[in-house]
Enzyme design. Sequence first.
Site, PDB file in Angstrom:
ATOM      1  N   HIS A 198     -14.034 -28.668   7.540  1.00 36.58           N
ATOM      2  CA  HIS A 198     -14.693 -28.353   6.432  1.00 36.58           C
ATOM      3  C   HIS A 198     -15.932 -27.442   6.676  1.00 36.58           C
ATOM      4  CE1 HIS A 198     -12.104 -30.827   3.999  1.00 36.58           C
ATOM      5  NE2 HIS A 198     -11.785 -29.570   3.601  1.00 36.58           N
ATOM      6  N   ARG A 341       4.449 -11.296  10.332  1.00 41.43           N
ATOM      7  CA  ARG A 341       5.746 -10.542  10.261  1.00 41.43           C
ATOM      8  C   ARG A 341       6.153 -10.593  11.694  1.00 41.43           C
ATOM      9  NH1 ARG A 341       5.534  -4.213   9.448  1.00 41.43           N
ATOM     10  NH2 ARG A 341       4.890  -4.273  11.394  1.00 41.43           N
ATOM     11  N   GLU A 438      11.696  -1.609   3.076  1.00 43.46           N
ATOM     12  CA  GLU A 438      11.204  -0.315   3.838  1.00 43.46           C
ATOM     13  C   GLU A 438      12.226   0.691   4.259  1.00 43.46           C
ATOM     14  OE1 GLU A 438       8.663  -1.188   7.193  1.00 43.46           O
ATOM     15  OE2 GLU A 438      10.023  -2.791   7.865  1.00 43.46           O
ATOM     16  N   ASN A 461       4.952   2.863   4.399  1.00 43.61           N
ATOM     17  CA  ASN A 461       4.986   3.801   5.606  1.00 43.61           C
ATOM     18  C   ASN A 461       6.425   4.335   6.073  1.00 43.61           C
ATOM     19  OD1 ASN A 461       2.341   3.093   5.382  1.00 43.61           O
ATOM     20  ND2 ASN A 461       2.589   1.603   7.298  1.00 43.61           N
ATOM     21  N   ASP A 462       7.307   3.186   6.242  1.00 43.59           N
ATOM     22  CA  ASP A 462       8.636   3.492   6.432  1.00 43.59           C
ATOM     23  C   ASP A 462       9.322   3.910   5.495  1.00 43.59           C
ATOM     24  OD1 ASP A 462       8.975   3.057   9.353  1.00 43.59           O
ATOM     25  OD2 ASP A 462       8.265   1.340   9.349  1.00 43.59           O
ATOM     26  N   CYS A 509       2.615  -3.282   1.422  1.00 43.99           N
ATOM     27  CA  CYS A 509       1.519  -3.266   2.274  1.00 43.99           C
ATOM     28  C   CYS A 509       1.663  -1.937   3.180  1.00 43.99           C
ATOM     29  CB  CYS A 509       2.048  -4.541   3.446  1.00 43.99           C
ATOM     30  SG  CYS A 509       3.478  -4.347   4.000  1.00 43.99           S
TER      31      CYS A 509
HETATM   32  C1  PEP Z   1       5.199   0.007   6.375  1.00 43.76           C
HETATM   33  O1  PEP Z   1       6.392   0.495   6.966  1.00 43.76           O
HETATM   34  O2  PEP Z   1       4.793   0.490   5.248  1.00 43.76           O
HETATM   35  C2  PEP Z   1       4.635  -1.020   7.113  1.00 43.76           C
HETATM   36  C3  PEP Z   1       3.568  -1.530   6.462  1.00 43.76           C
HETATM   37  O3  PEP Z   1       4.924  -1.544   8.444  1.00 43.76           O
HETATM   38  P1  PEP Z   1       4.335  -0.808   9.660  1.00 43.76           P
HETATM   39  O4  PEP Z   1       3.476   0.284   9.444  1.00 43.76           O
HETATM   40  O5  PEP Z   1       3.994  -1.845  10.754  1.00 43.76           O
HETATM   41  O6  PEP Z   1       5.711  -0.131  10.036  1.00 43.76           O
HETATM   42 MG    MG Z   2       7.339  -0.500   8.585  1.00 40.45          MG
END
Ligand code: PEP
Ligand code: MG
Length: 588
Positions: A198, A341, A438, A461-462, A509
């Site tokens: 704590h 992840r 994704e 992103n993907d 994310c």
């Molecule tokens: C994404 O693909 O948006 C992601 C958060 O993962 P990474 O950038 O690690 O592929």
């Molecule tokens: Mg990704």
Amino acid sequence: MKGIKDLIKHSSNYVEGLAAAPGIEIGPAFLYQKDILSIESGLIDNTDEALQNFDEAILRSKKELNKIFQFAKEKMGETRADIFEAQLMILDDPILMKSIKDQIIKEKKLPEYIVHKEITKYQELMVISSELYMRERAIDIEDIKARIIRNLQKKRLQSKVQHNSIIVGESISPADTILFAKSEVCGYVVDHGGLTSHAAIIARSLDIPAVVGTHFASHKIKTGDILIIDGFHGYVFINPTEDQLKYYKNKIDNLKKINIELVGLKDKPAETTDGRNISIMANVDVSGEIDTVVTKGAHGIGLYRTEQIIEELGSFPDEEEQYNIYSGLANRIYPDFITIRAFDTGGDKVKMMDFKEANPFLGLRGIRFLLENENVFKAQIRAVLRASINKNIQFMIPMISTLQEIKRVKELVNICRNELSIQKINYDKHIKIGIMVEVPSAAVMAGEYARHVDFISIGTNDLIQYLLAVDRGNDVVSALYQEFHPSVIRSLNHIISEAKKSGKPVSICGEMAADTLAVPLLVGMGIDIISVSPSAIPSIKRTIRSFSLKNAESLVNECLASDNEEEIQELIKKFFKENSIQRTRNII
Ligand code: PEP
Ligand code: MG
């Protein structure tokens, strides 16, 4: 000067411990020595007087703790101040109180002796517990015991120390931590205790750097020594050299710049003007100090990219190494959550195969690699499960494209659970399993897939690269990588609305979430959680706090009706103007 490793290379003027609360400070040491309890076991001749003494000591202890509880609530909020309420409840426990009184009457020994004996029994049960959490709580009980005994002996409490000093002690109870904070101390160095102690949680809540588990710092440091405490990396430098001072003064200057904006928004909710609250989390890679900045305004870690461990180590971590890393991070972020992840190897990331793929982005990446290499995956699942005992880990699977993959992941998780149960190894029985959306097939099927998992997180992103067939890392085609392409906007809206039908939380994310322009759209679509790199958090929060959900929903409808990227960008910029939203970029 390259880094900390150079600072410690030929030096012996430092101690190393666990980085329990982030921050860097320079100041004089104050060596805190707890009063050594000397407990007399002498006989009493007046039982009534002894019982009255005991009642008074309990009353005084409650009064002290109540004060600390109020201060803690003010400084750290209800939830985190709960530990003091729990301590108060022990003082109100009728069974414990009755058993102490019965023993005083029966044994006719001094109340301090009986209190010590009875509460130590409690503690011993906790100390032998297989759960770190319970063992850590034994230290809290020690605090209650010492408090009652001190009050029975009518001794004064040492709570005032020199302002701006760094407290160094063998162990520091939660209440000590709070009381010292009242004297505006600027760091804690503690020989015992782990990251979930704590004292560590409180230091994090109060934003006071802390390094714990230093073993012998309290023997090496004297009151008045000048210390540098580095709560990001777990180092304490004693009477630092010029080089060490220069290095850290520079770091402090940089941190100040970052903090200017963070401080103002840290405790403010990411809430629209009409009350829609969005949970803000942080994306974290393994190295550096960014992971700890999370405590400056995020509600946990929404994405921890484990493939970075392979990158850092230069080799594949085994189950034990992973367990140490995951539990370390989970402890550090506790009581907030960390979303771990599974290894997203392949693509342009770490390669795990000996052979070359013609199209690695479309090849054995993420879950595809893991299902082809079940031993690797199982070691990771076991490490995650073992690290989940404090119930603040969730597990996320990247690159899901089919339902079969989800089903096989769940089977493997169950196999690992059973193995651990047979081995009598503890884990969180209700650990949440989620997927990244994704890949376009998962985006289309988001509603169906969401029913099979506990949460989904959109990886833009993907998703954008696969939806638009544009390599995310190829600058030749970067102009075609359009976050606001109508197909992206419609896909996001589809994923969020479909997944929410099954009541599962939806987060994002990908980097798109760190672009303030995208925020009103995401909020208007109904996103629950936004996870971005810590440096983006202030501007995201500020943006969310500047518009209403109602207006954002209208913006979404307008954008969904559009057939081109330029128009969508224009609509959003108009929205920013109309709502007077600042678009200043982050300072880092
Ligand atoms: C994404 O693909 O948006 C992601 C958060 O993962 P990474 O950038 O690690 O592929
Ligand atoms: Mg990704």
